[in-house]
Design a protein around this motif. Structure first.
Motif, PDB file in Angstrom:
ATOM      1  N   TYR A   1      91.567  49.498  52.838  1.00 41.51           N
ATOM      2  CA  TYR A   1      92.387  49.221  53.663  1.00 41.51           C
ATOM      3  C   TYR A   1      92.407  49.403  54.960  1.00 41.51           C
ATOM      4  O   TYR A   1      92.335  50.557  55.470  1.00 41.51           O
ATOM      5  CB  TYR A   1      93.684  49.425  52.631  1.00 41.51           C
ATOM      6  CG  TYR A   1      94.899  48.871  53.533  1.00 41.51           C
ATOM      7  CD1 TYR A   1      95.785  49.530  54.111  1.00 41.51           C
ATOM      8  CD2 TYR A   1      95.237  47.547  53.194  1.00 41.51           C
ATOM      9  CE1 TYR A   1      96.994  49.365  54.670  1.00 41.51           C
ATOM     10  CE2 TYR A   1      96.501  47.136  53.986  1.00 41.51           C
ATOM     11  CZ  TYR A   1      97.231  47.822  54.521  1.00 41.51           C
ATOM     12  OH  TYR A   1      98.481  47.534  55.077  1.00 41.51           O
TER      13      TYR A   1
ATOM     14  N   GLY B   1      93.785  49.298  44.710  1.00 39.39           N
ATOM     15  CA  GLY B   1      94.984  48.763  45.497  1.00 39.39           C
ATOM     16  C   GLY B   1      94.528  49.146  46.987  1.00 39.39           C
ATOM     17  O   GLY B   1      95.473  48.827  48.038  1.00 39.39           O
ATOM     18  N   ILE B   2      93.796  50.129  47.195  1.00 35.01           N
ATOM     19  CA  ILE B   2      93.416  50.447  48.709  1.00 35.01           C
ATOM     20  C   ILE B   2      92.540  49.650  49.323  1.00 35.01           C
ATOM     21  O   ILE B   2      91.762  49.827  50.382  1.00 35.01           O
ATOM     22  CB  ILE B   2      92.981  51.876  48.759  1.00 35.01           C
ATOM     23  CG1 ILE B   2      91.510  52.229  47.976  1.00 35.01           C
ATOM     24  CG2 ILE B   2      93.847  53.026  48.170  1.00 35.01           C
ATOM     25  CD1 ILE B   2      91.115  53.570  48.568  1.00 35.01           C
TER      26      ILE B   2
ATOM     27  N   THR C   1      91.023  53.065  42.102  1.00 34.59           N
ATOM     28  CA  THR C   1      91.924  52.848  43.312  1.00 34.59           C
ATOM     29  C   THR C   1      91.614  51.358  44.038  1.00 34.59           C
ATOM     30  O   THR C   1      91.705  51.378  45.007  1.00 34.59           O
ATOM     31  CB  THR C   1      91.599  53.882  44.244  1.00 34.59           C
ATOM     32  OG1 THR C   1      90.141  53.762  44.674  1.00 34.59           O
ATOM     33  CG2 THR C   1      91.951  55.211  43.726  1.00 34.59           C
TER      34      THR C   1
ATOM     35  N   ASP D   1      91.015  46.038  50.380  1.00 33.18           N
ATOM     36  CA  ASP D   1      91.138  44.441  51.003  1.00 33.18           C
ATOM     37  C   ASP D   1      89.961  43.773  50.177  1.00 33.18           C
ATOM     38  O   ASP D   1      88.768  44.274  50.170  1.00 33.18           O
ATOM     39  CB  ASP D   1      90.941  44.565  52.414  1.00 33.18           C
ATOM     40  CG  ASP D   1      92.144  44.890  53.290  1.00 33.18           C
ATOM     41  OD1 ASP D   1      92.106  45.332  54.352  1.00 33.18           O
ATOM     42  OD2 ASP D   1      93.324  45.256  52.730  1.00 33.18           O
TER      43      ASP D   1
ATOM     44  N   GLY E   1      96.341  44.039  39.974  1.00 33.74           N
ATOM     45  CA  GLY E   1      95.921  45.321  40.003  1.00 33.74           C
ATOM     46  C   GLY E   1      95.694  45.806  38.628  1.00 33.74           C
ATOM     47  O   GLY E   1      94.775  46.813  38.577  1.00 33.74           O
TER      48      GLY E   1
ATOM     49  N   SER F   1      92.125  45.250  38.182  1.00 38.83           N
ATOM     50  CA  SER F   1      91.088  45.394  39.277  1.00 38.83           C
ATOM     51  C   SER F   1      90.261  44.058  39.784  1.00 38.83           C
ATOM     52  O   SER F   1      89.217  44.190  39.765  1.00 38.83           O
ATOM     53  CB  SER F   1      90.262  46.628  39.131  1.00 38.83           C
ATOM     54  OG  SER F   1      91.090  47.742  38.978  1.00 38.83           O
TER      55      SER F   1
ATOM     56  N   THR G   1      95.005  41.320  51.199  1.00 41.51           N
ATOM     57  CA  THR G   1      94.971  42.657  51.435  1.00 41.51           C
ATOM     58  C   THR G   1      95.316  43.567  50.209  1.00 41.51           C
ATOM     59  O   THR G   1      95.575  43.021  49.263  1.00 41.51           O
ATOM     60  CB  THR G   1      96.191  43.302  52.402  1.00 41.51           C
ATOM     61  OG1 THR G   1      97.462  42.369  51.930  1.00 41.51           O
ATOM     62  CG2 THR G   1      95.876  42.617  53.902  1.00 41.51           C
ATOM     63  N   GLY G   2      95.132  44.842  50.368  1.00 42.67           N
ATOM     64  CA  GLY G   2      95.299  45.635  49.279  1.00 42.67           C
ATOM     65  C   GLY G   2      96.462  45.361  48.220  1.00 42.67           C
ATOM     66  O   GLY G   2      96.202  45.702  47.063  1.00 42.67           O
ATOM     67  N   ARG G   3      97.561  45.336  48.837  1.00 41.76           N
ATOM     68  CA  ARG G   3      98.557  45.403  48.104  1.00 41.76           C
ATOM     69  C   ARG G   3      99.269  43.689  47.798  1.00 41.76           C
ATOM     70  O   ARG G   3     100.088  43.721  47.114  1.00 41.76           O
ATOM     71  CB  ARG G   3      99.863  45.865  48.575  1.00 41.76           C
ATOM     72  CG  ARG G   3      99.911  47.495  48.679  1.00 41.76           C
ATOM     73  CD  ARG G   3     101.137  48.100  49.284  1.00 41.76           C
ATOM     74  NE  ARG G   3     100.987  49.604  49.574  1.00 41.76           N
ATOM     75  CZ  ARG G   3     101.928  50.312  49.731  1.00 41.76           C
ATOM     76  NH1 ARG G   3     102.968  49.687  50.015  1.00 41.76           N
ATOM     77  NH2 ARG G   3     101.825  51.694  49.879  1.00 41.76           N
ATOM     78  N   GLY G   4      98.305  42.955  48.239  1.00 43.52           N
ATOM     79  CA  GLY G   4      98.439  41.564  48.054  1.00 43.52           C
ATOM     80  C   GLY G   4      99.464  40.827  48.611  1.00 43.52           C
ATOM     81  O   GLY G   4      99.919  39.884  48.363  1.00 43.52           O
ATOM     82  N   LEU G   5      99.967  41.664  49.967  1.00 45.49           N
ATOM     83  CA  LEU G   5     101.201  41.094  50.762  1.00 45.49           C
ATOM     84  C   LEU G   5     100.871  39.993  51.750  1.00 45.49           C
ATOM     85  O   LEU G   5     101.527  39.195  52.270  1.00 45.49           O
ATOM     86  CB  LEU G   5     101.686  42.288  51.465  1.00 45.49           C
ATOM     87  CG  LEU G   5     102.533  43.319  50.529  1.00 45.49           C
ATOM     88  CD1 LEU G   5     103.184  44.326  51.396  1.00 45.49           C
ATOM     89  CD2 LEU G   5     103.444  42.681  49.472  1.00 45.49           C
TER      90      LEU G   5
END
Length: 124
Positions: free
Chosen positions: A100, A29-30, A27, A32, A73, A76, A51-55
């Motif tokens: 996150y 993506g969750i 996981t 940071d 992702g 990982s 951040t988790g989603r890379g935004l």
């Protein structure tokens, strides 16, 4: 979450290095992710975070304009591309992770998961 950092080494001033940190989680993506560094005799300082989603990414003052943090992702892995290295970039670099939160913390106390550190030495 276990973190494994790599990529440190010796570089000349003006050179480049890329650090990698792989997380043992399905996981990714969750989380940071952040990089901190600690020079001898100094406190650990925030270098960069994503951040988790890379935004969203954030950089410490010393890293702005020279370092880039990114994440993949599929593997990982979080990366820290370091360009225009300076002798004052010398230190142990640590990757860190936190679930996150929606914002990036610059405080190392907010990251419960840490890698083992990788040494970066920049010669003048």
């Amino acid at each position: 979450v276990q973190l494994q950092a790599s990529g440190g080494g010796l570089a000349q001033a003006g050179g480049s290095l890329r650090l990698s940190c792989t997380a043992s989680t399905r996981t990714f993506g969750i989380y940071d992710m952040a990089w901190f560094r600690q020079a001898p005799g100094k406190e650990r300082e925030f270098v960069a975070g994503i951040t988790g989603r890379g935004l969203t990414s954030s950089y410490g003052e010393s890293a702005k304009g020279r370092f880039t943090i990114s994440r993949a992702g599929a593997t990982s892995t979080v990366y820290l591309q370091m360009n225009s290295l300076k002798p004052e970039d010398t230190g142990a670099y640590y990757c860190a992770a936190a679930a996150y939160r929606g914002y990036l913390s610059l405080s190392d106390t907010m990251y419960p998961y840490w890698g083992q550190g990788t040494q970066v030495t920049v010669s003048s």
